[in-house]
Design an enzyme around this catalytic site. Structure first.
Site, PDB file in Angstrom:
ATOM      1  N   SER A 239      -3.075   3.956   1.721  1.00 32.80           N
ATOM      2  CA  SER A 239      -2.342   2.969   0.932  1.00 32.80           C
ATOM      3  C   SER A 239      -0.905   3.429   0.767  1.00 32.80           C
ATOM      4  CB  SER A 239      -2.994   2.807  -0.447  1.00 32.80           C
ATOM      5  OG  SER A 239      -2.848   4.005  -1.201  1.00 32.80           O
ATOM      6  N   LYS A 240      -0.146   2.676   0.006  1.00 37.37           N
ATOM      7  CA  LYS A 240       1.278   2.989  -0.150  1.00 37.37           C
ATOM      8  C   LYS A 240       1.498   4.371  -0.775  1.00 37.37           C
ATOM      9  CE  LYS A 240       3.105  -1.714  -0.407  1.00 37.37           C
ATOM     10  NZ  LYS A 240       3.801  -2.709  -1.240  1.00 37.37           N
ATOM     11  N   ARG A 241       0.560   4.825  -1.565  1.00 41.97           N
ATOM     12  CA  ARG A 241       0.760   6.132  -2.204  1.00 41.97           C
ATOM     13  C   ARG A 241       0.736   7.261  -1.173  1.00 41.97           C
ATOM     14  NH1 ARG A 241      -4.544   4.903  -3.405  1.00 41.97           N
ATOM     15  NH2 ARG A 241      -6.105   6.424  -2.748  1.00 41.97           N
ATOM     16  N   HIS A 242       0.188   6.982   0.017  1.00 42.40           N
ATOM     17  CA  HIS A 242       0.202   7.972   1.093  1.00 42.40           C
ATOM     18  C   HIS A 242       1.432   7.808   1.984  1.00 42.40           C
ATOM     19  CE1 HIS A 242      -4.216   7.498   0.212  1.00 42.40           C
ATOM     20  NE2 HIS A 242      -4.101   8.811   0.151  1.00 42.40           N
ATOM     21  N   GLY A 243       2.286   6.881   1.625  1.00 48.19           N
ATOM     22  CA  GLY A 243       3.452   6.609   2.450  1.00 48.19           C
ATOM     23  C   GLY A 243       3.160   5.576   3.526  1.00 48.19           C
TER      24      GLY A 243
END
Length: 471
Positions: A239-243
């Site tokens: 997801s976005k938290r992983h870039g």
């Protein structure tokens, strides 16, 4: 049979890593078989679909060089076709009008959940519509078989079976007259003669519904291959938290599309222990049965390693084409300096990304009035004046400006003064680059040019003189 695959993203956001891998696998499978690849934009979600997302998908596909043979098709432009098929199904009895109110359906759902049952439509309107007229608000539902099973042989996962009793009568047209996603997909795959559907595992539950509709229409059923999800380093869904932002973010961050494609193809597929694949090798070797059933973990360090490999092993002229975009983003004017292919050769070993390379090459093109404070404090001291004056004289005397002659001038200065190369090279490096790090001084000074190098040495000598005056 002519192989025909498709990539069918919904334009509700950017083209993300998972979507790009699905597109790559579909593209490679068609190319391996000498078939065709279709791009289809599934934009039936009118509230969430945006032109910006469509543009991002198209930009991402183009940057990755995943060209399509047909399309892009847009589902919103095919509503007449979908509704014509639905009307035929109503006449044949393979679909029916459902007049159940929202309140009834919510009450049914609550009751089923209280009873510990799977929420599903109970077929209330399936065979009883005598008290309704066509003008009343209604949806159209597919008349799903009540008995038997749907069995399909997934090209990645093997046989998968669903009981028809687990599948309710799917809505294929909403109250507002708009056909639904699962129905549009079926008609598109039929009309576009798709032979193989390669998509994420989140679509497995859609597959039996779509197969039943295809069978009801007398349409051929394509083969299916459902790819496992991509996880982050922490084992959770990417997801976005992983870039994991849009694919174009990887371009912005300085990755080569060849490196990203190489990374993505190995994110679930393998060919022995081989790690590096050219596009031609991918097309030659790719098969669906070599795709893993297990989820894959995204590793940014591995991607950086691959990118660094490609920067240094692709022809510098090709890398320079991609570097030019980053140079432009940095606002660097390159007319008065080395060719970008030479920058790739000079900085390739030091830089893992093209963005880093663009940020590191300013001094080859742009003059500066200030030195890095720490580097100047350490290397532009009064003791450096003599080596700088001596090397300046030798550089000024060069008539054939070559890296070899520049090297000889620097080495000759050290030899004459009886000092190590560092006593000459480090003050010279800070003088001509403004900082304490660069490639070898011979190639760096040569690339900066004779006139500009001499001017910068003069600037450094003036800095040293000022420092001496203040002592």
């Amino acid at each position: 049979m002519k192989i025909k695959t498709r990539f069918a993203p919904s334009p509700t956001g950017y083209l993300h890593v998972g979507g790009a891998r699905t597109a790559l696998y579909s593209w490679l499978f068609s190319r391996h078989a000498g078939g065709e690849f279709v791009l289809r934009i599934e934009d039936t979600d009118l509230e969430r679909s945006t032109q910006d997302a469509i543009d991002a998908i198209m930009d991402g596909m183009s940057w990755l060089n995943l060209g399509w043979d047909e399309g892009p098709y847009f589902q919103t432009k095919r509503f007449d076709r979908y509704n014509a098929v639905i009307d035929e199904m109503l006449e044949k009895g393979t679909a029916y009008r459902c007049y159940c109110s929202k309140e009834r359906l919510e009450a049914l759902r609550e009751q089923q959940m209280e009873n510990g049952e799977k929420p599903r439509y109970d077929g209330h309107c399936r065979d009883s519509q005598c008290s309704h007229t066509e003008g009343e608000p209604h949806v159209v539902r597919f008349r799903n078989p009540l008995e038997g099973s749907v069995i399909f042989d997934d090209n990645i996962r093997g046989p998968i079976e669903f009981s028809n009793q687990e599948l309710d009568d799917l809505i294929i047209r909403r109250t507002d007259g708009a056909p639904t996603y699962n129905f549009c997909v079926v008609i598109d795959d039929w009309d576009m003669e798709i032979t193989h559907v390669i998509r994420g595992e989140d679509h497995i539950n859609n597959t039996p519904r779509q197969i039943n509709i295809l069978k009801a229409l007398g349409a051929p059923v394509p083969e299916y291959a459902h790819v496992s999800m991509i996880l982050g380093d922490d084992g959770k869904k990417l997801s976005k938290r992983h870039g994991a932002v849009g694919v174009m973010q990887y371009r912005d961050d300085g990755y080569l599309p060849q490196a990203l494609l190489n990374y993505l193809v190995r994110l679930g597929w393998s060919h022995g222990d081989q790690e590096i694949f050219t596009i031609d090798e991918m097309k030659e070797l790719f098969t669906l049965d070599a795709i893993s059933k297990s989820a894959s973990a995204f590793n940014t360090e591995k991607l950086q390693w691959l990118n660094h490999h490609y920067i240094n092993h692709m022809p510098a002229e090709e890398v320079a084409v991609y570097l030019a975009w980053h140079i432009e983003q940095q606002g660097i004017e390159t007319r008065n300096g080395p060719e970008l292919k030479d920058i790739v050769k000079l900085l390739g070993e030091r830089c893992k990304t093209l963005k880093e390379m663009a940020q590191s090459c300013h001094y080859f093109y742009q003059d500066f009035s200030e030195f890095d404070a720490d580097a100047a404090k350490k290397h532009l001291r009064p003791v450096a004046r003599e080596p700088l004056e001596a090397v300046r004289a030798k550089l000024a005397a060069i008539t054939a400006w070559t890296p070899e002659n520049v090297h000889n001038a620097i080495q000759g200065t050290a030899d004459e003064l009886g000092v190590g190369m560092g006593k000459v090279g480090m003050p010279l490096r800070v003088a001509v680059t403004g900082a304490g790090q660069s490639p070898g001084m011979d190639v760096t000074v040569h690339a900066i040019g004779q006139t500009r190098s001499l001017q910068r040495i003069d600037q450094a000598l003036a800095y040293i003189a000022e420092r001496e005056a203040q002592a």
